[in-house]
Scaffold this motif. Structure first.
Motif, PDB file in Angstrom:
ATOM      1  N   LEU A  22       8.122 -14.961  -0.557  1.00  0.00           N
ATOM      2  CA  LEU A  22       8.705 -14.495   0.704  1.00  0.00           C
ATOM      3  C   LEU A  22       9.325 -13.112   0.556  1.00  0.00           C
ATOM      4  O   LEU A  22       9.142 -12.242   1.410  1.00  0.00           O
ATOM      5  N   VAL A  23      10.049 -12.906  -0.526  1.00  0.00           N
ATOM      6  CA  VAL A  23      10.673 -11.601  -0.769  1.00  0.00           C
ATOM      7  C   VAL A  23       9.609 -10.535  -0.954  1.00  0.00           C
ATOM      8  O   VAL A  23       9.713  -9.424  -0.416  1.00  0.00           O
ATOM      9  N   ARG A  25       6.575 -10.459   0.232  1.00  0.00           N
ATOM     10  CA  ARG A  25       5.948 -10.152   1.524  1.00  0.00           C
ATOM     11  C   ARG A  25       6.874  -9.344   2.413  1.00  0.00           C
ATOM     12  O   ARG A  25       6.449  -8.479   3.161  1.00  0.00           O
ATOM     13  N   ARG A  26       8.148  -9.641   2.340  1.00  0.00           N
ATOM     14  CA  ARG A  26       9.113  -8.958   3.208  1.00  0.00           C
ATOM     15  C   ARG A  26       9.409  -7.535   2.753  1.00  0.00           C
ATOM     16  O   ARG A  26       9.445  -6.612   3.547  1.00  0.00           O
ATOM     17  N   PHE A  27       9.624  -7.348   1.474  1.00  0.00           N
ATOM     18  CA  PHE A  27      10.091  -6.057   0.981  1.00  0.00           C
ATOM     19  C   PHE A  27       9.028  -5.241   0.258  1.00  0.00           C
ATOM     20  O   PHE A  27       9.206  -4.050   0.046  1.00  0.00           O
ATOM     21  N   ARG A  29       5.741  -4.847   1.246  1.00  0.00           N
ATOM     22  CA  ARG A  29       4.669  -5.008   2.222  1.00  0.00           C
ATOM     23  C   ARG A  29       3.402  -4.242   1.829  1.00  0.00           C
ATOM     24  O   ARG A  29       2.300  -4.703   2.070  1.00  0.00           O
ATOM     25  N   TYR A  32       1.320  -6.331  -0.520  1.00  0.00           N
ATOM     26  CA  TYR A  32       0.748  -7.459   0.207  1.00  0.00           C
ATOM     27  C   TYR A  32      -0.403  -6.993   1.095  1.00  0.00           C
ATOM     28  O   TYR A  32      -1.472  -7.600   1.117  1.00  0.00           O
TER      29      TYR A  32
END
Length: 79
Positions: A22-23, A25-27, A29, A32
């Motif tokens: 999750l981290v 994908r969020r930070f 990007r 990803y």
């Protein structure tokens, strides 16, 4: 004591892995998106026959994923 620590660490790993994803994908990007871009290119590559279109597509994928200052592609001609 050491056994209890190892057991807790082993049980915690799946949760840690999910939180890390999750981290990422969020930070992170760009990484990803790069993975998704390369996967999509691989799928299109299977159907691509035109070398000029393949050249443009490959250079675009490299530009999106690695963002180099310049790119070029040399293809050897097959007799």
């Amino acid at each position: 004591m050491a056994g209890a620590t190892l057991t807790v660490a082993a049980l915690f790993q799946p949760l840690r892995r999910r939180v890390q994803q999750l981290v990422d994908r969020r930070f992170n990007r760009a990484r990803y998106n790069a993975t998704r871009t390369v996967e999509a290119f691989s799928a299109r590559l299977r159907d691509q026959v035109d070398l000029d279109a393949l050249n443009r597509e490959l250079l675009a994928v490299v530009d999106q994923t690695m963002q180099p200052t310049s790119t070029s592609l040399w293809l050897r001609s097959v007799p």
